[in-house]
Design a protein around this motif. Structure first.
Motif, PDB file in Angstrom:
ATOM      1  N   LEU A  22       0.827  -1.209   0.000  1.00  0.00           N
ATOM      2  CA  LEU A  22       0.000   0.000   0.000  1.00  0.00           C
ATOM      3  C   LEU A  22       0.865   1.265   0.000  1.00  0.00           C
ATOM      4  N   GLY A  23       1.946   1.232   0.777  1.00  0.00           N
ATOM      5  CA  GLY A  23       2.834   2.389   0.843  1.00  0.00           C
ATOM      6  C   GLY A  23       3.414   2.724  -0.529  1.00  0.00           C
ATOM      7  N   LYS A  24       3.837   1.706  -1.254  1.00  0.00           N
ATOM      8  CA  LYS A  24       4.395   1.927  -2.600  1.00  0.00           C
ATOM      9  C   LYS A  24       3.328   2.473  -3.548  1.00  0.00           C
ATOM     10  N   GLU A  25       2.121   1.930  -3.467  1.00  0.00           N
ATOM     11  CA  GLU A  25       1.033   2.404  -4.325  1.00  0.00           C
ATOM     12  C   GLU A  25       0.674   3.858  -3.997  1.00  0.00           C
ATOM     13  N   PHE A  26       0.684   4.169  -2.697  1.00  0.00           N
ATOM     14  CA  PHE A  26       0.374   5.533  -2.270  1.00  0.00           C
ATOM     15  C   PHE A  26       1.382   6.522  -2.850  1.00  0.00           C
ATOM     16  N   LEU A  27       2.658   6.207  -2.732  1.00  0.00           N
ATOM     17  CA  LEU A  27       3.690   7.121  -3.217  1.00  0.00           C
ATOM     18  C   LEU A  27       3.580   7.330  -4.722  1.00  0.00           C
ATOM     19  N   ALA A  28       3.350   6.249  -5.461  1.00  0.00           N
ATOM     20  CA  ALA A  28       3.211   6.382  -6.919  1.00  0.00           C
ATOM     21  C   ALA A  28       2.028   7.285  -7.255  1.00  0.00           C
ATOM     22  N   GLN A 411      21.983  15.429   9.083  1.00  0.00           N
ATOM     23  CA  GLN A 411      20.772  14.645   9.377  1.00  0.00           C
ATOM     24  C   GLN A 411      20.048  14.227   8.105  1.00  0.00           C
ATOM     25  N   LEU A 412      19.976  15.131   7.143  1.00  0.00           N
ATOM     26  CA  LEU A 412      19.250  14.818   5.910  1.00  0.00           C
ATOM     27  C   LEU A 412      20.022  13.851   5.016  1.00  0.00           C
ATOM     28  N   VAL A 413      21.342  13.860   5.095  1.00  0.00           N
ATOM     29  CA  VAL A 413      22.132  12.839   4.391  1.00  0.00           C
ATOM     30  C   VAL A 413      21.808  11.463   4.972  1.00  0.00           C
ATOM     31  N   TYR A 414      21.767  11.374   6.289  1.00  0.00           N
ATOM     32  CA  TYR A 414      21.396  10.112   6.943  1.00  0.00           C
ATOM     33  C   TYR A 414      19.972   9.709   6.578  1.00  0.00           C
ATOM     34  N   ALA A 415      19.060  10.679   6.572  1.00  0.00           N
ATOM     35  CA  ALA A 415      17.653  10.373   6.279  1.00  0.00           C
ATOM     36  C   ALA A 415      17.501   9.732   4.905  1.00  0.00           C
ATOM     37  N   ASN A 416      18.294  10.206   3.939  1.00  0.00           N
ATOM     38  CA  ASN A 416      18.207   9.649   2.593  1.00  0.00           C
ATOM     39  C   ASN A 416      18.717   8.217   2.512  1.00  0.00           C
ATOM     40  N   LYS A 417      19.400   7.739   3.562  1.00  0.00           N
ATOM     41  CA  LYS A 417      19.892   6.365   3.602  1.00  0.00           C
ATOM     42  C   LYS A 417      18.973   5.448   4.414  1.00  0.00           C
ATOM     43  N   SER A 418      17.946   6.018   4.996  1.00  0.00           N
ATOM     44  CA  SER A 418      17.064   5.223   5.849  1.00  0.00           C
ATOM     45  C   SER A 418      16.329   4.155   5.048  1.00  0.00           C
ATOM     46  N   PRO A 419      16.171   2.945   5.614  1.00  0.00           N
ATOM     47  CA  PRO A 419      15.387   1.905   4.928  1.00  0.00           C
ATOM     48  C   PRO A 419      13.914   2.299   4.756  1.00  0.00           C
ATOM     49  N   SER A 420      13.437   3.245   5.581  1.00  0.00           N
ATOM     50  CA  SER A 420      12.040   3.668   5.490  1.00  0.00           C
ATOM     51  C   SER A 420      11.933   4.929   4.645  1.00  0.00           C
TER      52      SER A 420
END
Length: 618
Positions: A22-28, A411-420
């Motif tokens: 659902l998360g993937k469908e929502f983002l698309a 912080q935002l560099v780390y955020a872009n590496k987050s699995p979520s």
């Protein structure tokens, strides 16, 4: 070397796969419906499409929100693992907040500065996601709808505030600049002669639309029609606070805590001032009034500052020093491959803050991050001196800690590496600002600035500003704090220069709740750190705490706490599962990795030197 961590070691729950799907469908679906937002996170498939901000578009957004709220409501949070459960909560809050904005807050009707085409056009010119001619063609297609965009903007605005109308007039000059730059680049490009002619024609029409919008706004002001109050009132404030801050506290509760924190900080500053007095003001009688005494010392130290022409360059030179400090002190891993560029704040973004970070989204993390610093070119000498005293030798370093390293940029560099992906895309502003304020504290605790009392006093002044931001924001929007009382709070109680206080008064008029995010987030992170320190005892490692905290993207701090606790529980449960003889291949691999990691941590603990005791200036 940056550390990428998994969200949690917890096993998958019954509805995890459904939530992931659902998360993937929502983002698309979201990026199809919000092409401009998509551009800001690094997706350019719809970049040629300029959304017309009219009533039909708002109705479409509401329908989108309701459709997805209904779909997500079919999931049972109890049937989700911590990672997926927190992703679901973030998306539901995001949709509810968007609905509240459209149906109750209705900023689209009273904030004319919401309508500015510059941002997306600027991205097309400066983000190298495709060949230049391809980007210019998308620019050309977007140009076609600019006149209709501003017609819709005018139709949407009803009884605006004077303050937001004036901001819109100011920032529209930036839109004109970006549009002209686009045409300039197009004429010098490899586009065909026909495309260049079309570019010139559409640019002319777009510029006319912006100029007519500005002219109309000026007439609204002249006729006295911009008369709505910028103050949003207690009901709206508390509702917005709950949706945006997501701390579990009310606006009033954090306001009361800020009042107490202000008194505690002034007591610390009083002690540091006494320590510094013989060095700087030995021949001056100490005032009996505490605030007056601290103010005299801050005034004296503020004499040490750079010059207007070197302001931006001094910021640029600080970054490698800060990065080296983090590495040398083993506080937080850094990724040297992520470029950070200091630049003058683009004109269409000026008038709101002194400095800011513009980071690429998780879909294009390789793109450049901009550290925007407002230049001082247009300031009169007395304004420049006031500004430089506020951002003096010590404060300017703390500004870069906050905005860049280890603050927003890191912080935002780390955020872009987050699995979520969801936690990164729908970042919680309180966590983001709170981390930047926490980063200042973390650097000071590590001895940055030679642990000098001058540095501690200026840090305390800066931290006091974050505390007073909360008091100011709540006071203005809920308690009808006057400009005179607001200026007194900032200049007398928080030792801010007149230029800084005037800028903050303006910012508090133009925003609401956001100024409360700094202290809200900082205090929550400090509390979590101490909770983890007590929970883990001798196993607590500061660098590991920082990297684990940042590994969850930009989630609200209470959610990060939940995920940290879940990871600890999972780690504790893993050995028991190992002895049961019933481990899956996946669990065995996790178990092996965990033991390997524990071995590394043990070696690190054995080789670690005792940290020096912090000075009393904390």
């Amino acid at each position: 070397m940056m550390h990428k961590m998994a969200d949690t070691g917890a096993q998958a729950a019954p509805q995890d796969a459904q939530m992931t799907k659902l998360g993937k469908e929502f983002l698309a679906d979201l990026w199809r419906n919000q092409p401009e937002w998509a551009m800001y996170v690094g997706k350019y498939e719809g970049a040629a499409q300029l959304t017309i901000p009219d009533a039909a578009d708002r109705a479409r957004q509401l329908a989108f929100n309701e459709r997805w709220l209904a779909r997500f409501a079919k999931l049972d949070p109890a049937q989700l693992s911590p990672r997926e459960r927190t992703d679901l909560a973030i998306l539901q809050n995001q949709l509810k907040a968007a609905n509240w904005e459209l149906t109750k807050f209705k900023e689209y009707a009273w904030n004319p500065s919401n309508y500015n085409v510059a941002g997306a056009f600027d991205l097309l010119l400066n983000t190298e996601f495709a060949a230049k001619e391809v980007r210019l063609q998308k620019f050309l297609q977007r140009l076609q709808n600019v006149p209709a965009y501003y017609v819709a903007a005018r139709a949407s605005i009803d009884n605006p505030t004077l303050e937001h109308t004036e901001l819109a007039i100011q920032q529209s000059a930036g839109a004109i600049q970006v549009l002209k730059e686009g045409n300039k680049q197009a004429q010098a490009s490899k586009l065909s002669a026909a495309q260049k002619q079309q570019f010139a024609s559409r640019t002319e029409a777009a510029l006319k639309a912006v100029e007519e919008y500005v002219s109309w706004l000026r007439s609204v002001v002249a006729r006295g029609e911009a008369k709505r109050s910028f103050r949003i009132g207690k009901e709206m404030y508390e509702e917005k606070f709950a949706l945006q801050i997501q701390s579990g506290l009310t606006g009033e509760q954090i306001y009361q805590r800020a009042l107490q924190a202000k008194e505690e900080m002034l007591a610390r500053m009083d002690k540091i001032t006494d320590e510094l007095w013989p060095k700087y003001l030995a021949n001056t009688a100490k005032p009996q009034d505490r605030v007056a005494k601290i103010g005299l010392m801050i005034d004296k130290l503020s004499e040490k500052h750079t010059t207007p022409d070197k302001f931006v360059e001094e910021v640029r030179q600080q970054l490698p020093i800060l990065q080296k400090w983090l590495i040398d002190k083993n506080l937080l891993g850094q990724d040297a491959s992520k470029p950070l560029e200091v630049r003058d704040t683009p004109e269409y973004e000026r008038g709101f803050s002194v400095a800011s970070i513009e980071a690429p989204g998780p879909y294009r993390p390789q793109d450049r991050t901009y550290y925007n610093v407002s230049p001082m070119t247009d300031m009169k000498p007395e304004q420049a001196e006031s500004h430089l005293r506020e951002y003096n030798h010590w404060i300017l370093q703390i500004l870069s800690i906050h905005e860049a390293i280890p603050g927003h940029y890191t912080q935002l560099v780390y955020a872009n590496k987050s699995p979520s992906l969801i936690k990164t895309l729908f970042g919680n502003g309180t966590m983001i600002e709170g981390w930047a304020v926490y980063g200042e504290r973390m650097m000071m605790e590590s001895g940055y600035g030679d642990n000098a009392p001058e540095m501690w006093l200026m840090y305390s002044k800066w931290n006091l500003r974050a505390i007073c931001n909360t008091i100011l924001d709540y006071g203005i929007h809920v308690q009808n704090l006057s400009k005179e009382d607001a200026m007194r709070l900032m200049m007398r109680d928080a030792f801010q220069s007149e230029a800084e206080a005037s800028g903050k008064w303006r910012r508090a008029q133009l925003s609401s709740v956001q100024l409360a995010s700094y202290y809200s987030g900082y205090s929550a992170i400090m509390a979590l750190r101490e909770e983890r320190r007590q929970q883990l005892g001798a196993k607590f490692d500061l660098k590991q705490f920082h990297e684990q905290f940042l590994s969850y993207g930009s989630a609200p701090v209470p959610m990060i706490r939940e995920l940290m606790m879940a990871s600890t529980s999972a780690a504790a449960a893993a050995p028991a599962a190992a002895h049961s003889g019933m481990m899956s291949k996946e669990m065995k691999e996790k178990h092996q990795k965990m033991h390997a990691k524990k071995g590394e941590e043990k070696k690190a603990e054995e080789g670690k030197k005792d940290e020096p005791a912090a000075k009393a200036h904390h």
